[in-house]
Write a protein that holds these residues in place. Structure first.
Motif, short mmCIF file in Angstrom:
data_model
loop_
_atom_site.label_atom_id
_atom_site.label_comp_id
_atom_site.label_asym_id
_atom_site.label_seq_id
_atom_site.Cartn_x
_atom_site.Cartn_y
_atom_site.Cartn_z
N THR A 111 -71.65 40.79 -45.10
CA THR A 111 -71.26 41.15 -46.49
C THR A 111 -70.20 40.13 -46.28
O THR A 111 -69.20 39.90 -46.01
N LEU A 112 -69.34 40.17 -47.69
CA LEU A 112 -68.58 38.86 -47.96
C LEU A 112 -67.51 40.08 -48.49
O LEU A 112 -68.20 40.65 -49.74
N ASN A 113 -66.39 39.42 -48.08
CA ASN A 113 -65.33 40.74 -48.61
C ASN A 113 -64.54 39.51 -49.02
O ASN A 113 -64.11 38.24 -48.68
N TYR A 114 -62.76 40.56 -49.76
CA TYR A 114 -61.98 39.67 -49.50
C TYR A 114 -61.67 38.52 -50.91
O TYR A 114 -61.39 37.64 -50.74
N TRP A 115 -62.33 38.32 -51.75
CA TRP A 115 -62.66 36.92 -52.30
C TRP A 115 -61.80 36.73 -53.28
O TRP A 115 -60.61 38.28 -53.39
N GLY A 116 -60.59 35.84 -53.12
CA GLY A 116 -59.81 35.40 -53.84
C GLY A 116 -60.22 35.61 -55.72
O GLY A 116 -60.98 35.36 -56.32
N GLN A 117 -58.55 34.99 -56.41
CA GLN A 117 -59.44 34.48 -57.52
C GLN A 117 -59.86 33.38 -58.24
O GLN A 117 -60.06 32.80 -58.87
N GLY A 118 -60.15 32.26 -56.67
CA GLY A 118 -60.44 31.34 -57.31
C GLY A 118 -59.91 29.67 -57.74
O GLY A 118 -58.86 30.19 -58.02
N THR A 119 -60.35 28.78 -57.65
CA THR A 119 -59.63 27.77 -58.08
C THR A 119 -60.26 26.80 -58.21
O THR A 119 -60.94 26.25 -58.06
N GLN A 120 -60.20 25.74 -59.37
CA GLN A 120 -61.39 25.36 -61.14
C GLN A 120 -60.74 23.99 -59.86
O GLN A 120 -59.72 22.99 -59.75
N VAL A 121 -62.36 23.49 -59.56
CA VAL A 121 -62.47 21.77 -59.41
C VAL A 121 -62.91 21.07 -60.55
O VAL A 121 -64.40 21.79 -61.03
N THR A 122 -62.68 20.41 -61.74
CA THR A 122 -63.57 19.10 -62.64
C THR A 122 -63.45 18.03 -61.76
O THR A 122 -62.38 17.10 -61.50
N VAL A 123 -64.60 17.62 -61.59
CA VAL A 123 -64.62 15.65 -61.25
C VAL A 123 -65.34 15.51 -62.47
O VAL A 123 -66.61 15.61 -62.84
N SER A 124 -64.63 14.93 -63.22
CA SER A 124 -64.89 14.54 -64.54
C SER A 124 -64.40 12.67 -65.00
O SER A 124 -63.25 12.32 -63.72
N PRO A 125 -65.31 11.50 -65.26
CA PRO A 125 -64.16 10.28 -65.30
C PRO A 125 -63.06 10.32 -66.19
O PRO A 125 -62.68 11.47 -67.65
#
Length: 125
Positions: A111-125
């Motif tokens: 059971t997964l809990n305590y999720w954060g808001q996330g952080t965006q990773v973008t890999v692009s030239p």
């Protein structure tokens, strides 16, 4: 109150590296396996890395094995994800969460809990 806060996501070029941080508060990390996950809209969430509560073991998804490293700084209650040799397909929102059923990493998540808001990773030239 338990809170996870992810940070460190930015735009990076293919082949580049990045370190994400997951700052935890209100939770004693020694008791739980902590994981990093990523999500791309339209796709299923992918669990990519796990570190056990005693920091004795780690597990990785095949998609990141050999390129990503999960670690923990207990003094700072922070879990890191070091990412090397980034590819465009690594672009996603990255999250951390605690497996409140398990202290050790297994082949499946509990059971997964305590999720954060996330952080965006973008890999692009």
């Amino acid at each position: 109150q338990v809170q996870f806060v992810e940070s460190g996501g930015v735009l990076v070029q293919p082949g580049g590296s990045l370190r994400l941080s997951c700052a935890a508060s209100g939770l004693f990390l020694d008791y739980y396996a902590i994981g990093w996950f990523r999500h791309v809209p339209g796709k299923e969430r992918e669990g990519i890395a796990c570190i056990s509560g005693d920091e004795s073991s780690t597990r990785y998804a095949d998609s990141v094995k050999g390129r990503f490293t999960i670690s923990r700084d207990s003094a700072r209650s922070t879990v890191y994800l070091q990412m090397l040799s980034l590819k465009p397909e690594d672009s996603a929102v990255y999250y951390c969460a605690a497996d409140i059923e398990r202290r050790f990493c297994g082949t499946r998540w509990g059971t997964l809990n305590y999720w954060g808001q996330g952080t965006q990773v973008t890999v692009s030239p």
